[in-house]
Design an enzyme around this catalytic site. Sequence first.
Site, PDB file in Angstrom:
ATOM      1  N   HIS A  30      19.804  17.434 -25.890  1.00 14.52           N
ATOM      2  CA  HIS A  30      19.188  16.775 -24.434  1.00 14.52           C
ATOM      3  C   HIS A  30      19.949  15.814 -24.167  1.00 14.52           C
ATOM      4  O   HIS A  30      20.652  15.302 -24.251  1.00 14.52           O
ATOM      5  CB  HIS A  30      17.448  17.611 -24.558  1.00 14.52           C
ATOM      6  CG  HIS A  30      17.118  15.785 -24.533  1.00 14.52           C
ATOM      7  ND1 HIS A  30      17.131  15.466 -26.071  1.00 14.52           N
ATOM      8  CD2 HIS A  30      16.845  14.775 -23.957  1.00 14.52           C
ATOM      9  CE1 HIS A  30      16.703  14.671 -26.196  1.00 14.52           C
ATOM     10  NE2 HIS A  30      17.134  13.957 -24.777  1.00 14.52           N
ATOM     11  N   GLU A  32      23.745  12.180 -22.103  1.00 15.74           N
ATOM     12  CA  GLU A  32      23.171  10.907 -21.819  1.00 15.74           C
ATOM     13  C   GLU A  32      24.758   9.718 -22.393  1.00 15.74           C
ATOM     14  O   GLU A  32      24.315   8.406 -22.074  1.00 15.74           O
ATOM     15  CB  GLU A  32      21.580  10.136 -22.559  1.00 15.74           C
ATOM     16  CG  GLU A  32      20.808  11.574 -22.285  1.00 15.74           C
ATOM     17  CD  GLU A  32      19.413  11.415 -23.113  1.00 15.74           C
ATOM     18  OE1 GLU A  32      19.703   9.973 -24.274  1.00 15.74           O
ATOM     19  OE2 GLU A  32      18.939  12.301 -23.279  1.00 15.74           O
TER      20      GLU A  32
END
Length: 274
Positions: free
Chosen positions: A115, A133
């Site tokens: 994610h 990220e």
Amino acid sequence: MKLYLSVDMEGITGLIDETQVNSSRHNYERSRMIMTDEANHIITTAFDYGCKEVIVNDSHSKMNNLIIERLHPETQLITGDVKPYSMVQGLDSSFDGAIFVGYHARASQKGVMSHSMIFGVRNFYINDVVVGELGFNAYVAGYYGVPVIMVAGDDCAAHEAEQLIPNVTTAIVKESISRSAAKSLTPAKAGELLREKTFEALKNKNQVKPLVPPDAPILRIEFANYGQAEWAHLMPGTEIEPGTTTVRFQAKNILEAYQAMIVMTELAMKTTFC
């Protein structure tokens, strides 16, 4: 030498689904211990190698997961929420290198619990480069001239790191079978690997260059649905690209882009699905 650690949870040894990384679920306390021990293998090796200062930033969820009393006594821990720079809070030009621990693959990719910040994000873009990220955080490190010398997590996170950062050291503690299953090392074997790879990363740190971000980057966030884009668009200076769920923001620098990302993803989480 001064070292920075950003420690996430989804890429930690043996953790494979939400029941293990959500503080309200029954497996979480056990996961915190594994996470803390995993970080400590790296921290202890860094001090043994000769590092004079190690700063650790808890980077998962509410960012209060690491058990401070289990860490090397010389460690300094950044913990809690809200942090102006989230997963890279405290990172600046005084560091000689950064290590990302417990990291996972970006959204829309194969990998354990993959994610990008929230589950409503499909993609982050910095100009035309798609990042998660890991990439976004590496760009912030690069803004300060700090190389990311090692990434620890699953095989998909390692592959992502190697694509972005030439000569980075990777420590693969589990191999993805699906988004919620993996073939994992035991914590004991993972500890051996992490110590070995940390030593290798520190020894070879001069072979890794900082991932320098573009000047005045355009941040684009592609959301899963239009409601999320509408919420994110409440942030001044943004626009929704016509016919898409992508919100665009022209930033002055990567730090402003990073904070804009935090604000937009926090707003997007207010979307209801009824």
